[in-house]
Design an enzyme around this catalytic site. Structure first.
Site, PDB file in Angstrom:
ATOM      1  CB  ALA A 125     -16.172  -3.003   0.585  1.00 48.64           C
ATOM      2  CG  ASN A 166      -0.190  -0.428   2.415  1.00 49.25           C
ATOM      3  OD1 ASN A 166       0.483  -1.205   2.456  1.00 49.25           O
ATOM      4  ND2 ASN A 166      -0.319   0.418   3.257  1.00 49.25           N
ATOM      5  CB  CYS A 213      -4.826   3.234   9.099  1.00 48.27           C
ATOM      6  SG  CYS A 213      -3.813   2.384   7.885  1.00 48.27           S
ATOM      7  CB  THR A 273     -26.770  -7.513  14.437  1.00 51.24           C
ATOM      8  OG1 THR A 273     -27.245  -8.134  15.434  1.00 51.24           O
ATOM      9  CG2 THR A 273     -27.776  -7.167  13.424  1.00 51.24           C
TER      10      THR A 273
HETATM   11  C1  PLP Z   1     -28.322  -8.426  25.384  1.00 55.40           C
HETATM   12  C2  PLP Z   1     -27.763  -8.346  24.047  1.00 55.40           C
HETATM   13  N1  PLP Z   1     -26.322  -8.615  23.928  1.00 55.40           N
HETATM   14  C3  PLP Z   1     -25.901  -8.361  22.844  1.00 55.40           C
HETATM   15  C4  PLP Z   1     -26.290  -8.467  21.585  1.00 55.40           C
HETATM   16  C5  PLP Z   1     -25.479  -8.477  20.582  1.00 55.40           C
HETATM   17  O1  PLP Z   1     -25.562  -7.341  19.799  1.00 55.40           O
HETATM   18  P1  PLP Z   1     -25.380  -7.140  18.187  1.00 55.40           P
HETATM   19  O2  PLP Z   1     -26.670  -7.696  17.580  1.00 55.40           O
HETATM   20  O3  PLP Z   1     -25.142  -5.717  18.033  1.00 55.40           O
HETATM   21  O4  PLP Z   1     -24.316  -7.900  17.848  1.00 55.40           O
HETATM   22  C6  PLP Z   1     -27.589  -8.493  21.361  1.00 55.40           C
HETATM   23  C7  PLP Z   1     -28.472  -8.442  20.589  1.00 55.40           C
HETATM   24  O5  PLP Z   1     -29.652  -8.439  20.445  1.00 55.40           O
HETATM   25  C8  PLP Z   1     -28.503  -8.689  22.932  1.00 55.40           C
HETATM   26  O6  PLP Z   1     -29.873  -8.654  23.131  1.00 55.40           O
HETATM   27  C1  PLP Z   2      -2.425  -3.128   2.452  1.00 52.69           C
HETATM   28  C2  PLP Z   2      -3.382  -2.843   3.412  1.00 52.69           C
HETATM   29  N1  PLP Z   2      -3.715  -3.708   4.352  1.00 52.69           N
HETATM   30  C3  PLP Z   2      -4.907  -3.555   5.461  1.00 52.69           C
HETATM   31  C4  PLP Z   2      -5.522  -2.211   5.374  1.00 52.69           C
HETATM   32  C5  PLP Z   2      -6.712  -2.243   6.260  1.00 52.69           C
HETATM   33  O1  PLP Z   2      -7.865  -2.234   5.748  1.00 52.69           O
HETATM   34  P1  PLP Z   2      -8.991  -1.244   6.305  1.00 52.69           P
HETATM   35  O2  PLP Z   2      -8.821   0.014   6.095  1.00 52.69           O
HETATM   36  O3  PLP Z   2     -10.282  -1.859   5.741  1.00 52.69           O
HETATM   37  O4  PLP Z   2      -9.440  -1.661   7.698  1.00 52.69           O
HETATM   38  C6  PLP Z   2      -5.271  -1.278   4.448  1.00 52.69           C
HETATM   39  C7  PLP Z   2      -5.840   0.019   4.264  1.00 52.69           C
HETATM   40  O5  PLP Z   2      -5.646   0.808   3.603  1.00 52.69           O
HETATM   41  C8  PLP Z   2      -4.016  -1.490   3.437  1.00 52.69           C
HETATM   42  O6  PLP Z   2      -3.878  -0.645   2.327  1.00 52.69           O
END
Ligand code: PLP
Ligand code: PLP
Ligand code: FES
Ligand code: FES
Lengths: 170, 390, 390, 170
Positions: C201, C152, C326, C238
């Site tokens: 992405a 990079n 970064c 999620t």
């Molecule tokens: C009590 C509790 N902890 C953790 C989570 C996980 O959170 P997330 O869905 O943002 O990963 C949930 C999801 O509903 C939850 O109800």
């Molecule tokens: C070679 C390389 N690896 C890893 C990453 C980290 O990816 P992300 O920014 O999606 O965390 C980057 C970010 O530019 C990168 O250039």
């Protein structure tokens, strides 16, 4: 990222350039980032009549150099000695946390230039100011960041204050 | 007919203001908050604005104590594994409760493979942890207590403040899974005196896949994700800025509208429970009668099984869930329901009904009426119902 | 004046089609893909559609081999730590290169605290790893080799296929950080014969904060994030469905337009390098002359420092970067540049110029002209420039 | 999640209810999910004249019960013995991976009912079919999921085929 004052000094730096026959020269390198700064002064009747700088460094370093020269110009040596990193940073309306160390570069180079001037007058050879880059780590205690002196969480490889990376020995 | 969504816990609808802010962010197409140029500055400002809003919601002393993550689950993994690894020298004992979410349970189970020991305290029939049991479980090896705030299946709210007090006295860190409570009811990290809390934007009408972790200043923990210096070095990886912006707006509204939302939900909850008891026989309302999430009702319908209820309601455009979505792939009876001594078959016949700001009384009423018919149909099919009547 | 963005690597602009798909998804406000009701079905279908599109981009044998994550960084942490922990019984030795991204370096550094040993192989002046060195470094304790695809900072592309061959022969797993290559140039996991690749992405005009991890069937690794059964039990939490939808659309276009994008970028890259060499003295173009990313030029400008160049260009509405976003909080000279034996001061004066589909030749030309002036201004200020001329 | 055929049988289940004086009864509980199914048959001249079910279980279990009774009705005992989990699942146009085990419930309950009928004719007492829930794990080898028989990656606590949670002993 930078304040308007910083950007102004960065974009239109004052007192740039090498000086012919200076009375004092301060050369310093920043151990954190490897940047460099030279400060040149011309002194007459104990007053800094002229001052200029050359800087290889970041935007903050250039603004610091410029502001510093403006602050020192026309001051007596004794007054100029009182210019600190902090007062330069304040005059610039603040610097980002991880750029605070850049202001060290400026004040230190000025002090070196004054020392060089005084040494010359006294017939001594030029001395380089020692710079510390040591990261002290007391087991159990929070370590201190070598750059901003903030507390460093163990397990982090960054200072959580200034965001600076901290070396492996941490 | 409009869909009646009573499964807010799986997917809260986005607040219109959140939706608009996210769409605007997509159109603006911000730069990378870490970049040292003007596009970076702009992105960084908006990121920090979101952080301030989230900090306000939980009364964090400083926005810097908030780390944005990709889910409540990531926050929980970060807190538990991060504390465990960073404090291994002090000890390898962790205390939790019997009714935690899978993300807590499985993080802990993972740690047991690295030599950590876990004590899980029981809950009573209402789902409450007894602080005395937690106190007793603490040893000089204990480094962390992780007990959830509001339970996602039965709604019971634990005495977190009291538990934090015990932890602090014994010099043990305290983490709470506050996914179901932050943004729903007041959660004040300073008043609780807590070290770490995990939360999730979607629970308060923000986007899914965005979470937060509050880390009290001075708490020692390792990042879960190492790399660049994002999030003050606490969580590497380029930020999901669009999601974070949505979380910020959702947090601001949750904060502002907290009281009015609370009273709306309490009214709905009362109406729901009263209506269910009136119209349907042989049901159990689980959880604590008072110390319970305002937006959740756990209902066990005897003699029939939950998934078939969900499917039949779905045909009538009513959405409910048998348990939190992330566990719905699991077919075993819920460990939470078994922990409050529910009979195995009753546990299988349990629905979690959750609602929110936009839910109306009419929707609650329609749900009760439709459920009544569904229950009758399924009970006619059930070998258990017949048995119990002969 | 319109901003000229030559810092695509920090933040690729969203493709209009990606933007539209994400906005549509926000408006639709999908349910939770794990829910066992109709809202869940709908969400699950769209999630799996995105997975298929991503699978196609890297020619994955099955969509099930793709895990969605919250960033390239998370994917890398997942791959490296996941393999390390799951295979600890076999051994605790890992091989990498000197020029990896921070997310690889720091994940490995973290593992050294748990008793893992890391061998880091050198690169030559062009930034190339010598496969023979990797071969030599393998011991019977080696469980993983992690070597990036396209660098990079300097663009150099490693001989991944050859390296995979060596790894397979020695029965060692191979992971590659393909963040900069997937979606930019052809990456075919089956042809490479690789075990794990990480990607992001945003590098191909998808949203930030969405990543992917390809896991070859049969590869043993622990999840980084434990909890619910999402992503086939490989990554709990999620899903960021809006982001994943964006990634899917971006993947589809990257796949379709691969060849036309490649030839466009190659043309720009040639024009840029030729122009720079013509107009500016004392510069170095880093990286391998041929084996290099088509969308990246690494330029060292002697005697002056990178951040000040970036700031001055920014004033002229030209966006470039000194290194990946970064790492821009870090002030030390880049380990990558020092690894290719660049002088410390030259390393500090290095720009990474990255571009994409929407970049025009005019933008390239304008950049060169403005840079010429900026360089002159800064050199006038530099103590190094004067010294070198006297 | 479910095919249209499944949904049709779920929504309009055929042959629901307890049977008065059945010739054979098969009662079975599913060890995976705790669900239950009863199958009642009436047999005349070796032909299943009437069949009905009662099910406490998921949508798939109900659809399986319904489809199964339709498939068995009017068949000879010998033909009905050939009805397998697979043929029921196929007639339903497939089941989600993690619901494949639900079809076991149906075919097993039918076979139990037939066995009960035959036992009764022979004057024996009713037997319950043994169900396995054992997860075999060969060190080094990939383990097999006890529910779908797919390969299970070590380190995962889920079957990557059917998504089922796998017990701690894994
Ligand atoms: C009590 C509790 N902890 C953790 C989570 C996980 O959170 P997330 O869905 O943002 O990963 C949930 C999801 O509903 C939850 O109800
Ligand atoms: C070679 C390389 N690896 C890893 C990453 C980290 O990816 P992300 O920014 O999606 O965390 C980057 C970010 O530019 C990168 O250039
Ligand atoms: S970063 Fe070197 S002086 Fe500012
Ligand atoms: S889940 Fe129990 S029979 Fe389907």
């Amino acid at each position: 990222m930078y304040s308007e004052v910083v950007m102004d000094h960065f974009k239109k730096p004052r007192n740039v350039g090498e000086m012919k026959d200076p009375d004092g020269v301060g050369e310093i390198g920043n151990p954190v980032c490897g940047d460099m700064m030279n400060i040149y002064i011309k002194v007459k009747d104990g007053i800094i009549q002229d001052i200029s700088f050359q800087t290889f460094g970041c935007g903050a370093a250039i603004a610091v150099s410029s502001m510093l020269t403006e602050m020192a110009k026309g001051k007596t040596i004794e007054e100029a000695k009182k210019i600190t990193n902090k007062s330069v940073a304040e005059a610039l309306k603040g610097l980002p946390k991880n750029k605070l160390h850049c202001s060290n570069l400026g004040a230190d180079a000025l002090q070196l230039a004054i020392r060089n001037y005084e040494d010359k007058k006294a017939g001594k050879v030029r001395v380089k100011l020692p710079m510390e880059d040591v990261h002290t780590h007391t087991e159990g205690d929070l370590c201190k960041c070598p750059y901003c002196s903030g507390d460093v969480d163990q397990g982090l490889e960054f200072c959580s204050n200034c965001g600076r990376e901290i070396s492996d020995t941490h | 007919m409009k869909v009646t969504n009573l499964d807010y816990i799986s997917a809260n609808p986005l607040l219109p203001e959140v939706r608009d802010a996210m769409i605007e962010a997509i159109k603006k197409d911000y730069g990378n908050p870490s970049s040292a140029h003007s596009l970076g500055d702009e992105a960084r400002n908006i990121l920090e604005k979101a952080r301030e809003r989230v900090a306000l919601l939980i009364n964090s002393p400083s926005p810097d104590d908030i780390v944005f993550t990709s889910s409540g689950t990531e926050s929980i993994n970060h807190a538990i594994k991060g504390v465990a690894f960073a404090n291994a020298k002090k000890g390898k004992h962790i205390i939790t409760s019997n009714i935690e979410h899978n993300s807590v349970l499985k993080s802990l189970r993972r740690l047991t493979k690295s030599g950590y020991r876990v004590t899980s305290v029981e809950v009573d029939k209402n789902g409450l942890v007894d602080p005395a049991n937690v106190h007793k479980a603490i040893t000089d090896q204990t480094i962390l207590i992780s007990i959830m705030h509001g339970n996602n299946e039965i709604g019971t709210i634990q005495p977190i403040k009291e538990l934090c007090c015990i932890a602090r006295e014994k010099n043990v860190l305290f983490h709470s899974d506050c996914v179901t409570s932050v943004g729903i009811m007041p959660v004040d990290v300073q008043e609780l005196g807590i070290d770490l809390i995990s939360f999730s934007a979607n629970q308060f009408n923000g986007p899914s896949g965005v979470g937060g972790l509050y880390i009290r200043k001075g708490v020692n923990l390792w990042p879960l994700i190492d790399g660049g210096g994002q999030e003050n070095g606490r969580r590497a990886g380029t930020e999901n800025l669009i999601g974070i912006i949505g979380m910020g707006v959702a947090a601001e509204f949750a904060h502002q509208e907290m009281q009015s939302r609370l009273s709306h939900m309490k009214k709905l909850k009362n109406r729901l429970i009263t209506g269910l008891k009136e119209k349907i026989d042989d049901i159990i309302i689980n959880g604590h009668p008072e110390l319970s999430l305002p937006n959740l009702v756990s209902l066990s319908v005897k003699y029939i099984e939950g998934e078939s209820i969900v499917l039949m309601l779905d045909e009538e455009k009513i959405i409910v869930s048998t348990r939190s979505a992330c566990a719905s792939g699991s077919l075993r009876a819920s460990h939470v329901l078994l922990s409050i001594d529910l009979d195995y078959a009753d546990a299988q016949g349990t629905l979690v009904i959750t609602f929110g700001k936009a839910t109306t009384e009419d929707e609650i009423d329609r749900f009760i009426n439709v459920l009544k018919n569904v229950v009758a149909t399924l009970r006619d099919m059930s070998p258990l119902y017949k048995k119990s009547n002969t």
